[in-house]
Write a protein that holds these residues in place. Structure first.
Motif, PDB file in Angstrom:
ATOM      1  N   PRO A   1      93.295  45.793  73.737  1.00 55.30           N
ATOM      2  CA  PRO A   1      94.876  44.972  73.937  1.00 55.30           C
ATOM      3  C   PRO A   1      95.091  45.981  72.855  1.00 55.30           C
ATOM      4  O   PRO A   1      94.948  46.162  71.741  1.00 55.30           O
ATOM      5  CB  PRO A   1      94.288  44.128  73.331  1.00 55.30           C
ATOM      6  CG  PRO A   1      92.931  43.677  73.298  1.00 55.30           C
ATOM      7  CD  PRO A   1      92.486  44.923  73.505  1.00 55.30           C
ATOM      8  N   ILE A   2      96.712  46.391  72.943  1.00 57.68           N
ATOM      9  CA  ILE A   2      97.745  47.177  71.725  1.00 57.68           C
ATOM     10  C   ILE A   2      98.446  46.309  71.277  1.00 57.68           C
ATOM     11  O   ILE A   2      99.094  45.220  71.702  1.00 57.68           O
ATOM     12  CB  ILE A   2      98.700  48.158  71.993  1.00 57.68           C
ATOM     13  CG1 ILE A   2      96.936  49.095  72.975  1.00 57.68           C
ATOM     14  CG2 ILE A   2      98.762  48.959  71.136  1.00 57.68           C
ATOM     15  CD1 ILE A   2      97.872  50.264  73.562  1.00 57.68           C
ATOM     16  N   HIS A   3      98.136  45.593  69.372  1.00 53.89           N
ATOM     17  CA  HIS A   3      99.415  44.910  69.386  1.00 53.89           C
ATOM     18  C   HIS A   3     100.381  45.182  68.514  1.00 53.89           C
ATOM     19  O   HIS A   3      99.635  45.552  66.613  1.00 53.89           O
ATOM     20  CB  HIS A   3      98.653  43.465  68.214  1.00 53.89           C
ATOM     21  CG  HIS A   3      97.943  42.546  69.554  1.00 53.89           C
ATOM     22  ND1 HIS A   3      98.743  41.957  69.975  1.00 53.89           N
ATOM     23  CD2 HIS A   3      96.722  42.085  70.169  1.00 53.89           C
ATOM     24  CE1 HIS A   3      97.800  41.130  71.147  1.00 53.89           C
ATOM     25  NE2 HIS A   3      96.404  41.281  70.992  1.00 53.89           N
ATOM     26  N   GLN A   4     101.086  46.019  69.142  1.00 57.62           N
ATOM     27  CA  GLN A   4     102.190  46.418  68.453  1.00 57.62           C
ATOM     28  C   GLN A   4     103.070  46.291  67.073  1.00 57.62           C
ATOM     29  O   GLN A   4     103.678  45.165  67.737  1.00 57.62           O
ATOM     30  CB  GLN A   4     103.292  47.354  69.690  1.00 57.62           C
ATOM     31  CG  GLN A   4     104.056  48.421  68.622  1.00 57.62           C
ATOM     32  CD  GLN A   4     105.396  48.568  69.902  1.00 57.62           C
ATOM     33  OE1 GLN A   4     105.338  49.386  70.866  1.00 57.62           O
ATOM     34  NE2 GLN A   4     106.263  49.314  69.122  1.00 57.62           N
TER      35      GLN A   4
ATOM     36  N   TYR B   1     104.255  43.158  71.678  1.00 60.88           N
ATOM     37  CA  TYR B   1     105.546  44.257  70.957  1.00 60.88           C
ATOM     38  C   TYR B   1     106.066  42.961  70.250  1.00 60.88           C
ATOM     39  O   TYR B   1     106.743  42.348  70.151  1.00 60.88           O
ATOM     40  CB  TYR B   1     105.928  45.203  71.373  1.00 60.88           C
ATOM     41  CG  TYR B   1     106.811  44.898  72.677  1.00 60.88           C
ATOM     42  CD1 TYR B   1     107.956  44.273  72.814  1.00 60.88           C
ATOM     43  CD2 TYR B   1     106.135  43.508  74.076  1.00 60.88           C
ATOM     44  CE1 TYR B   1     108.615  43.470  74.096  1.00 60.88           C
ATOM     45  CE2 TYR B   1     106.743  44.063  75.175  1.00 60.88           C
ATOM     46  CZ  TYR B   1     108.663  43.758  75.028  1.00 60.88           C
ATOM     47  OH  TYR B   1     108.913  43.131  75.833  1.00 60.88           O
ATOM     48  N   PRO B   2     107.045  43.907  68.910  1.00 57.58           N
ATOM     49  CA  PRO B   2     108.223  42.542  68.225  1.00 57.58           C
ATOM     50  C   PRO B   2     108.818  42.359  69.068  1.00 57.58           C
ATOM     51  O   PRO B   2     109.731  43.014  70.136  1.00 57.58           O
ATOM     52  CB  PRO B   2     108.920  44.154  67.550  1.00 57.58           C
ATOM     53  CG  PRO B   2     107.513  45.271  67.404  1.00 57.58           C
ATOM     54  CD  PRO B   2     107.200  45.176  68.162  1.00 57.58           C
ATOM     55  N   SER B   3     109.822  40.992  68.802  1.00 60.24           N
ATOM     56  CA  SER B   3     110.605  40.369  69.749  1.00 60.24           C
ATOM     57  C   SER B   3     111.406  39.915  68.312  1.00 60.24           C
ATOM     58  O   SER B   3     112.258  39.590  67.309  1.00 60.24           O
ATOM     59  CB  SER B   3     109.947  38.889  69.823  1.00 60.24           C
ATOM     60  OG  SER B   3     111.273  37.868  70.905  1.00 60.24           O
TER      61      SER B   3
ATOM     62  N   MET C   1     104.728  38.764  74.298  1.00 61.02           N
ATOM     63  CA  MET C   1     102.852  39.117  75.103  1.00 61.02           C
ATOM     64  C   MET C   1     103.426  40.137  75.911  1.00 61.02           C
ATOM     65  O   MET C   1     104.113  39.737  77.032  1.00 61.02           O
ATOM     66  CB  MET C   1     102.033  37.360  75.452  1.00 61.02           C
ATOM     67  CG  MET C   1     102.142  36.721  74.515  1.00 61.02           C
ATOM     68  SD  MET C   1     101.370  37.150  73.214  1.00 61.02           S
ATOM     69  CE  MET C   1      99.540  37.104  73.584  1.00 61.02           C
ATOM     70  N   VAL C   2     102.416  40.880  75.695  1.00 62.29           N
ATOM     71  CA  VAL C   2     102.180  41.906  77.397  1.00 62.29           C
ATOM     72  C   VAL C   2     101.235  41.559  78.153  1.00 62.29           C
ATOM     73  O   VAL C   2     100.221  41.829  78.156  1.00 62.29           O
ATOM     74  CB  VAL C   2     102.183  43.217  77.000  1.00 62.29           C
ATOM     75  CG1 VAL C   2     101.852  44.154  77.787  1.00 62.29           C
ATOM     76  CG2 VAL C   2     103.269  43.824  76.408  1.00 62.29           C
TER      77      VAL C   2
END
Ligand code: G3H
Length: 549
Positions: A34-37, A76-78, A55-56
């Motif tokens: 998982p990539i938590h950008q 990724y950021p919201s 969430m992706v």
């Protein structure tokens, strides 16, 4: 026309079962963590995000003990309004009313920056291809093609930029006035790409926008966001600060406040016409806004009685089902003369059986899971509507759903009142319409709200020629014995009606993201002397006869 009808929707289908892999079945080279950008790029800085995230989820599921589970790929950021406007301020500052470092730089300097970016981008090839596969379910082969085609597009853009600059390196003398005419940037570009080509189609607007000296606000598509993360550091290092700024999160929270300021000069958007209209209408000064839009399409394949069915099948099959029909250029409705409907269906269905369903990394796989949440349910509704209006599913397993996967459904005969006759399915459904007279197909195209491309399959030069003459005034590209497609990228890519606004190709895109601007003077000795000195002392980068070699 019951001759090939196999099944009604929802019956148990034994011969077509789709299986998601077990976690342990995923080959090592394609497994993913998982990539938590957290990073985002604004004002030349890679900032760290601490707020809400999106969430992706991958279209790919894994199976354990008979239960499937969607793979969580990361987040990724919201952004909210505040960060969106911060990105806009950064973009505005970098443009500085055309006086910023980037809009003032020479074409040579811009080319060097783009080349630096491209070299860095190429180092991320493997990771980006893998993320394309996991985020949108595109096969390895097509993901690699998307990456390589994008690099080729950037290199072709650089060549076209040089040609344009060389052509503009001279003066024009006319009616007692002389001038130097060049293409200049327009200002702030909001760039939004589509999920089916999140890299390629986004870069087909982003790169020309940058190349012409504009500054850019860049919002990734709704899927295919993480794959752009490895490129943030490349953007940061290759371009001056503020020239490219990223936007993440929900469109309504991020795009609306930016458009409402009225400061966006170009909207480059590839997606649905409904969304394009919502975004455009937020701009308070519509005459300032230039729109470059690639929108919906429902490209028809028109078979003629004399068509070579066997030769046409590979084109029609790939035209209707490559990337599961999720291409704007896909063949989304097929018109077949009643007389050849039966042999055509037999040939199409037999070729369809050879298409391999599976995971994007599997060899020769063609049919893969769909990234849009709820898409299989919506497609099933379209199929049910067609069945209620007289069509039959012609292929075994057609329309069968397993989580995010739908096996293609070939529907025949599609009637004029079914939704699939006029709505764009953008998925693995193949609606086939029988016709008696060619005029029925022309009426369809004339009445359609779309006008991107059409394909004709046949042999008779007289019929093809006459049909072409009508179609070229209804759509923007007529393909003879070939599927509809965007490429080669030097060809103009556009559409009529609700299918597009503006034209993209390598050179058209450079025109679309710029405006001609000129410096002119009276053709007298005094003016000429001023220009001579400007050229000798190099006091202007616009007034210049430099010739890029
Ligand atoms: O989704 C629309 C794309 O522009 C289609 O491009 O014809 O190369 O797949 P393509």
């Amino acid at each position: 026309m019951e001759f090939l009808a196999f099944l009604a929707l929802g019956r148990n289908i034994s011969c077509m079962t789709f299986q998601f892999p077990k976690l342990s079945d995923i080959p090592q080279e394609f497994s993913i963590e998982p990539i938590h950008q957290k990073e985002y790029l604004i004002d030349g800085e890679l900032k760290t995000w601490a707020g809400d995230t999106v969430m992706v989820r991958s279209p790919i599921y894994t199976e354990e003990n008979g239960t499937t589970k969607q793979v969580l790929m990361g987040s990724y950021p919201s952004f909210g309004k505040e960060e969106a406007l911060e990105a806009l301020v950064s973009c505005e500052r970098a443009y500085d009313g055309g006086a910023g470092e980037w809009p003032q730089s020479t074409v040579e300097v811009r080319i060097k920056a783009i080349q630096k970016f491209t070299i860095m981008m190429q180092k991320e090839r493997d990771l980006i291809i893998k993320l394309l596969m996991w985020e949108i379910g595109k096969t390895y082969k097509d993901s690699a093609k998307e990456f390589d085609r994008t690099i080729e597009y950037i290199n072709d853009t650089i060549s076209a930029l040089k040609v344009g600059d060389r052509d503009a390196s001279r003066f024009v003398f006319e009616k007692g006035i002389f001038a130097q005419i060049k293409r200049a940037p327009l200002g702030i570009v909001l760039c939004m790409g589509p999920f089916n080509y999140p890299l390629n189609e986004t870069f087909c607007t982003l790169i020309p926008a940058l190349a012409m000296g504009n500054t850019v606000l860049f919002k990734p598509a709704k899927f295919g966001v993480l794959l752009l993360q490895p490129l943030l550091k490349c953007f940061k290092e290759a371009f001056p600060k503020g020239v490219i700024n990223t936007l993440y999160g929900d469109g309504a929270s991020v795009i609306s406040p930016i458009m409402e300021t009225g400061k966006v000069d170009i909207l480059a958007f590839i997606g649905s016409s409904t969304t394009a209209n919502i975004i455009t209408k937020k701009h308070p000064r519509l005459n300032r806004l230039r729109s470059i839009l690639g929108l919906n399409a429902k490209n028809p394949a028109i078979l003629l009685e004399d068509c070579d069915i066997q030769k046409s099948i590979p084109e029609i099959l790939s035209g209707s089902l490559s990337f599961n029909g999720q291409r704007c250029t896909a063949l989304k409705i097929i018109f077949v003369p009643e007389k050849i409907a039966k042999p055509f269906l037999v040939a199409y269905l037999s070729a369809l059986k050879e298409l391999k369903p599976g995971m994007p990394w599997e060899k020769d796989v063609m049919l893969t899971p769909l990234p849009e949440e709820g898409k299989t349910k919506w497609l099933t509704e379209l199929i049910e509507d067609a069945l209620n209006k007289g069509a039959k599913i012609q292929n075994e397993g057609g329309g069968k759903v397993q989580d995010s996967f739908m096996y293609p459904a070939v529907l025949y005969p599609i009637s004029k009142n079914s939704r699939l006759y006029s709505e764009e399915q953008f998925g693995p459904i193949v609606p086939i319409v029988p016709y008696k007279d060619i005029s029925e197909t022309l009426t369809y195209i004339k009445e359609s709200q779309f006008g991107q491309q059409a394909s004709i399959f046949g042999k008779d030069p007289k019929v093809i020629g006459e049909l072409t003459d009508i179609l070229v005034n209804q759509v923007s590209r007529v393909n003879i014995n070939a599927q509809c497609q965007r490429g080669p990228d030097i060809f103009p890519f556009t559409g009529r009606k609700d299918s597009a606004d503006g034209t993209l190709s390598v050179s058209d895109a450079l025109r679309a993201f710029s405006i001609r601007s000129l410096v002119a003077a009276k053709d007298d000795e005094e003016s000429k002397q001023i220009f001579r000195e400007i050229l000798e002392k190099k006091t202007s980068s616009f007034i210049s006869t430099n010739y890029i070699l």
